[in-house]
Scaffold this active site. Structure first.
Site, mmCIF file in Angstrom:
data_model
loop_
_atom_site.group_PDB
_atom_site.id
_atom_site.type_symbol
_atom_site.label_atom_id
_atom_site.label_comp_id
_atom_site.label_asym_id
_atom_site.label_seq_id
_atom_site.Cartn_x
_atom_site.Cartn_y
_atom_site.Cartn_z
ATOM 1 N N LYS A 124 0.829 -1.214 0.000
ATOM 2 C CA LYS A 124 0.000 0.000 0.000
ATOM 3 C C LYS A 124 0.856 1.254 0.000
ATOM 4 O O LYS A 124 0.496 2.259 -0.609
ATOM 5 C CB LYS A 124 -0.921 0.025 1.230
ATOM 6 N N LYS A 208 -4.442 -9.736 -7.543
ATOM 7 C CA LYS A 208 -5.726 -10.104 -6.937
ATOM 8 C C LYS A 208 -6.817 -9.103 -7.336
ATOM 9 O O LYS A 208 -6.523 -7.933 -7.614
ATOM 10 C CB LYS A 208 -5.604 -10.249 -5.422
ATOM 11 N N LYS A 211 -10.532 -3.669 -4.808
ATOM 12 C CA LYS A 211 -11.303 -2.425 -4.884
ATOM 13 C C LYS A 211 -10.466 -1.291 -5.439
ATOM 14 O O LYS A 211 -10.987 -0.339 -5.981
ATOM 15 C CB LYS A 211 -11.683 -1.976 -3.463
HETATM 16 P P1 AMP Z 1 -11.155 -5.683 2.192
HETATM 17 O O1 AMP Z 1 -12.057 -5.281 1.107
HETATM 18 O O2 AMP Z 1 -9.708 -5.564 1.819
HETATM 19 O O3 AMP Z 1 -11.515 -5.095 3.527
HETATM 20 O O4 AMP Z 1 -11.369 -7.257 2.332
HETATM 21 C C1 AMP Z 1 -12.493 -7.827 2.946
HETATM 22 C C2 AMP Z 1 -12.382 -9.334 2.917
HETATM 23 O O5 AMP Z 1 -12.407 -9.820 1.565
HETATM 24 C C3 AMP Z 1 -11.091 -9.889 3.530
HETATM 25 O O6 AMP Z 1 -11.390 -11.087 4.227
HETATM 26 C C4 AMP Z 1 -10.233 -10.181 2.335
HETATM 27 O O7 AMP Z 1 -9.287 -11.200 2.595
HETATM 28 C C5 AMP Z 1 -11.275 -10.649 1.319
HETATM 29 N N1 AMP Z 1 -10.808 -10.416 -0.056
HETATM 30 C C6 AMP Z 1 -10.446 -9.219 -0.604
HETATM 31 N N2 AMP Z 1 -10.062 -9.377 -1.886
HETATM 32 C C7 AMP Z 1 -10.167 -10.711 -2.158
HETATM 33 C C8 AMP Z 1 -9.914 -11.515 -3.321
HETATM 34 N N3 AMP Z 1 -9.482 -10.983 -4.461
HETATM 35 N N4 AMP Z 1 -10.145 -12.858 -3.237
HETATM 36 C C9 AMP Z 1 -10.607 -13.410 -2.083
HETATM 37 N N5 AMP Z 1 -10.854 -12.716 -0.962
HETATM 38 C C10 AMP Z 1 -10.640 -11.382 -0.984
#
Ligand code: AMP
Ligand code: TRP
Length: 348
Positions: A124, A208, A211
């Protein structure tokens, strides 16, 4: 994923599930398969807390006019995905003081060397780490506090959170050791396995789905309409080879591996079953069926989300009641933590 979650040998307290999602941007298919779907699977048989981590969000600047609305947006996504507020505690992190307080105590337990190894911070911050907030650097300590303020034993997350979970375990173990409080905090187990733990970008199978990817075509958002979802899947990157014949045919084909993985996760099939269904064929028919599958699974969620968002008072009511419940669970744990650390209190 099996709902039989292993009990850690030494910790004797109750099992509890905790996870968090940041209220930044709209959720995508990776969040749904890596996190939300697991939240729903766990809520029937376990004591679960699902937190909208707005304190984590502000480690990077957030517009104050939008933050509360973003929190409601994630709450709506949880509810629309099937998280039931009668079964699970769905609340906003900033409304429960245990998070920030325990994070401070853990700041004095965690070592700088441990944080220096966190790859998410490096990703980040990039080359400008000196200009990042102290909060962004400290982010994983707050995450440990989130989990351990409830003595949660299991944490459903995507693969990208593995290192943060290891840090939470290290903090719990060091606290228990340094304060001679064996097994006071459990060593939380990540629940990562299962299809959907790592969904990749539709434009680049080595990155990956995220967002923060500048290309909206790289991800399927839970707010996309059916046409947009179908378009993104139709345009998803593949390669010049035909559909693989077997799992060996996935080597060095990250985009194809990802699409097959998404198909498997959405349909409940294994990768091998998906491969044998389409073996040797063209990608056209596969992609069009994958689009139908994605629309069938996700558009009811999109519709429900809009309905929840049309009634913010109801969302606020759910978040408010849940914050009280979360405080009720975490306050005694905080009080014990303060006693263990030897802080002054009234009547001591
Ligand atoms: P975040 O949006 O980063 O707060 O992520 C929320 C949840 O979604 C966390 O448990 C992440 O590990 C999961 N997550 C985010 N991106 C991915 C992805 N590309 N594949 C699988 N899980 C994800
Ligand atoms: N760091 C997690 C993410 O980016 C969000 C998070 C914050 C979290 N606190 C948590 C996840 C506690 C699990 C448990 O996805």
């Amino acid at each position: 994923m099996s709902n039989d979650i292993a009990k850690s040998a030494a910790y004797q307290g109750p099992q509890r599930v905790f996870s968090g999602v940041q209220p930044t941007g709209s959720l995508h298919l990776g969040n749904y398969l890596g996190a939300l779907k697991k939240f729903v699977d766990l809520q029937d048989d376990h004591d679960c807390l699902y937190c909208i981590v707005d304190l984590h969000a502000v480690t990077i600047w957030q517009d104050p006019k939008e933050l509360a609305q973003q929190t409601r947006h994630i709450a709506a996504a949880f509810l629309a995905s099937g998280v039931d507020p009668k079964k699970a505690v769905v609340y906003a992190q900033s409304g429960v003081r245990a998070h920030t307080e325990l994070a401070w105590y853990f700041n004095c337990v965690a070592r700088i060397g441990w944080l220096n190894r966190m790859t998410q911070f490096k990703d980040k911050a990039g080359k400008s780490s000196e200009k990042m907030s102290v909060g962004l650097y400290d982010y994983p300590v707050l995450q440990a506090a989130d989990i351990l303020a409830f003595k949660a034993t299991h944490v459903p997350v995507g693969e990208d959170q593995k290192q943060h979970l290891e840090l939470s375990r290290d903090i719990a173990a060091k606290f228990n050791h340094d304060f001679n409080a064996p097994n006071f905090f459990p060593l939380p187990e990540p629940l990562i396995k299962g299809p959907g733990a790592r969904i990749m970008s539709l434009r680049d199978g080595r990155k990956k789905m995220s967002k923060s990817d500048p290309s909206d075509m790289s991800r399927i958002n839970l707010t996309d309409d059916a046409d947009m979802m179908a378009k993104k899947i139709r345009k998803a990157k593949t390669d010049a080879l035909p559909f693989p014949e077997n799992e060996h045919g996935l080597e060095e084909r990250p985009e194809v591996t990802n699409l097959i993985g998404i198909y498997a996760a959405l349909s409940g099939m294994t990768d091998a079953q998906v491969i044998s269904q389409y073996a040797g064929g063209q990608f056209g028919p596969f992609k069009s069926e994958l689009a139908d599958l994605a629309v069938a699974k996700l558009s009811p969620i999109t519709d429900l989300m809009s309905r929840y968002l049309a009634d913010p008072a109801e969302i606020d009511h759910i978040l408010g009641a849940a914050a009280d419940k979360a405080a009720e669970i975490s306050e005694p744990i905080l009080a014990q933590t303060r006693d263990i650390m030897g802080f002054w209190r009234r009547g001591l």
